[in-house]
Motif scaffolding. Structure first.
Motif, PDB file in Angstrom:
ATOM      1  N   TYR A  24       1.190  -1.580  -0.330  1.00 22.67           N
ATOM      2  CA  TYR A  24       0.147   0.245  -0.288  1.00 22.67           C
ATOM      3  C   TYR A  24       1.071   1.630   0.219  1.00 22.67           C
ATOM      4  O   TYR A  24       0.968   1.931  -0.588  1.00 22.67           O
ATOM      5  N   TYR A  25       2.016   1.108   0.522  1.00 28.52           N
ATOM      6  CA  TYR A  25       2.822   2.268   0.909  1.00 28.52           C
ATOM      7  C   TYR A  25       3.395   2.929   0.138  1.00 28.52           C
ATOM      8  O   TYR A  25       3.847   3.941  -0.430  1.00 28.52           O
ATOM      9  N   ALA A  26       4.042   1.565  -0.532  1.00 27.52           N
ATOM     10  CA  ALA A  26       4.734   1.344  -1.473  1.00 27.52           C
ATOM     11  C   ALA A  26       4.159   2.218  -2.953  1.00 27.52           C
ATOM     12  O   ALA A  26       4.602   3.103  -3.584  1.00 27.52           O
ATOM     13  N   PHE A  27       2.620   1.179  -3.136  1.00 24.60           N
ATOM     14  CA  PHE A  27       1.882   2.351  -4.150  1.00 24.60           C
ATOM     15  C   PHE A  27       1.872   3.491  -4.415  1.00 24.60           C
ATOM     16  O   PHE A  27       1.532   4.841  -4.839  1.00 24.60           O
ATOM     17  N   LYS A  28       1.445   3.952  -2.754  1.00 24.82           N
ATOM     18  CA  LYS A  28       1.596   6.407  -2.412  1.00 24.82           C
ATOM     19  C   LYS A  28       2.650   6.871  -2.305  1.00 24.82           C
ATOM     20  O   LYS A  28       2.468   8.217  -3.516  1.00 24.82           O
ATOM     21  N   ALA A  29       3.767   6.154  -2.525  1.00 24.48           N
ATOM     22  CA  ALA A  29       5.333   6.705  -3.014  1.00 24.48           C
ATOM     23  C   ALA A  29       5.243   6.314  -4.085  1.00 24.48           C
ATOM     24  O   ALA A  29       5.787   8.103  -4.690  1.00 24.48           O
ATOM     25  N   PHE A  30       4.660   5.943  -5.047  1.00 27.29           N
ATOM     26  CA  PHE A  30       4.818   5.588  -6.817  1.00 27.29           C
ATOM     27  C   PHE A  30       3.593   6.733  -6.822  1.00 27.29           C
ATOM     28  O   PHE A  30       4.113   7.743  -8.157  1.00 27.29           O
ATOM     29  N   GLU A  31       3.332   6.378  -6.465  1.00 26.65           N
ATOM     30  CA  GLU A  31       2.003   7.562  -7.332  1.00 26.65           C
ATOM     31  C   GLU A  31       1.921   8.975  -7.376  1.00 26.65           C
ATOM     32  O   GLU A  31       2.175  10.023  -7.844  1.00 26.65           O
ATOM     33  N   ALA A  32       3.326   9.374  -6.184  1.00 22.28           N
ATOM     34  CA  ALA A  32       3.415  10.799  -5.783  1.00 22.28           C
ATOM     35  C   ALA A  32       4.705  10.762  -5.909  1.00 22.28           C
ATOM     36  O   ALA A  32       5.431  12.164  -6.257  1.00 22.28           O
ATOM     37  N   PRO A  36       9.071   3.810  -5.224  1.00 22.00           N
ATOM     38  CA  PRO A  36       8.648   2.625  -4.692  1.00 22.00           C
ATOM     39  C   PRO A  36       9.022   1.530  -3.321  1.00 22.00           C
ATOM     40  O   PRO A  36       8.568   1.306  -2.282  1.00 22.00           O
ATOM     41  N   TYR A  37      10.632   1.265  -3.734  1.00 18.04           N
ATOM     42  CA  TYR A  37      11.665   0.400  -3.634  1.00 18.04           C
ATOM     43  C   TYR A  37      12.365   1.476  -2.383  1.00 18.04           C
ATOM     44  O   TYR A  37      13.409   0.938  -1.788  1.00 18.04           O
ATOM     45  N   ALA A  38      12.336   3.084  -2.530  1.00 21.00           N
ATOM     46  CA  ALA A  38      13.165   3.106  -1.186  1.00 21.00           C
ATOM     47  C   ALA A  38      12.476   3.923  -0.178  1.00 21.00           C
ATOM     48  O   ALA A  38      13.085   4.787   0.457  1.00 21.00           O
ATOM     49  N   ILE A  39      11.208   3.576   0.007  1.00 23.91           N
ATOM     50  CA  ILE A  39      10.692   4.476   0.494  1.00 23.91           C
ATOM     51  C   ILE A  39      10.219   3.082   2.275  1.00 23.91           C
ATOM     52  O   ILE A  39      10.355   2.033   2.128  1.00 23.91           O
ATOM     53  N   SER A  40      11.187   3.472   3.789  1.00 17.48           N
ATOM     54  CA  SER A  40      11.343   3.288   5.260  1.00 17.48           C
ATOM     55  C   SER A  40       9.631   3.110   5.523  1.00 17.48           C
ATOM     56  O   SER A  40       9.181   4.458   5.908  1.00 17.48           O
ATOM     57  N   ILE A  41       8.681   2.014   5.955  1.00 14.82           N
ATOM     58  CA  ILE A  41       7.606   2.619   7.441  1.00 14.82           C
ATOM     59  C   ILE A  41       8.023   0.993   8.430  1.00 14.82           C
ATOM     60  O   ILE A  41       7.121   0.951   8.611  1.00 14.82           O
TER      61      ILE A  41
END
Length: 217
Positions: A24-32, A36-41
């Motif tokens: 979910y958060y990867a897609f939100k990062a991609f959308e922004a 998406p592979y560089a976002i830590s949650i």
């Protein structure tokens, strides 16, 4: 199988896990427009450990970066748009909707892959049947049903000319499918010749790179 899954869905629903949250958060990062592979949650997973859980590595860290093929994330994109803007609500709602859609698709895929000629040969139908039998003892999961659909498609297309296309798409969905994909390539090489096996493998890799190339770069 269908009524069992519907009962489970109505009784306890689909449980969101760390894989779901990562996607979910990867897609939100991609959308922004972010990678998406560089976002830590990590903080999200740790603060919601009782809800989503997390996966520990052998070095005593948790998996907090998205590390799956791109279709793992993109497959859920249509469902996110119908699930609201609040993360917790969107994750739950999109998972529930996707589960029902993919459950129906799994049954259609199973029915479509079984012909009368295959029904006459129990040996050829057992791989497809065993997939569904295993679901009676597992948690309700969108990803597992997607894997089932992919395995049925792989089983159905083994002797078809377009099998490389199915293998490439399956490889882009979930890395757990890479093992059966390797087995199918080995089977193709043994049944149709090494040259055909190599062509199938190269074709599958080409399709995988076509889908994931942008993200790999």
């Amino acid at each position: 199988f269908f009524y069992y899954e519907i009962y489970g869905f109505g009784y306890k629903g689909v449980n969101a896990d760390d894989e779901t949250v990562l996607a979910y958060y990867a897609f939100k990062a991609f959308e922004a427009g972010q990678n998406p592979y560089a976002i830590s949650i990590k903080n999200i997973l740790l603060s919601n450990a009782t809800t989503y859980g997390f996966t520990l590595t052998t070095s005593n860290h948790i998996i907090d970066y998205f590390d799956y093929p791109s279709l793992f994330m993109l497959l859920m994109a249509p469902f996110y748009y119908f699930s609201g803007q609040i993360a917790a609500t969107a994750i739950k709602a999109s998972d529930s909707l996707a589960y029902l859609v993919f459950l129906a698709l799994a049954l259609i895929a199973f029915a479509a892959s079984i012909s009368k000629s295959r029904l006459k040969n129990l040996k050829s139908i057992m791989p497809a049947l065993s997939i569904f039998i295993l679901y009676f003892v597992q948690i309700l999961s969108v990803q597992y049903i997607v894997i089932a659909i992919a395995l049925i498609a792989i089983f159905y297309s083994i002797d078809k000319r377009y099998s490389f296309l199915v293998l490439g798409i399956a490889a882009s969905l979930q890395e757990l499918l890479w093992v059966p994909i390797l087995l199918v390539i080995a089977y193709t090489a043994s049944k149709q010749g090494v040259k055909t096996g190599i062509i199938t493998a190269v074709g599958a890799i080409a399709v995988f790179l076509l889908i994931n190339g942008y993200f790999l770069i």
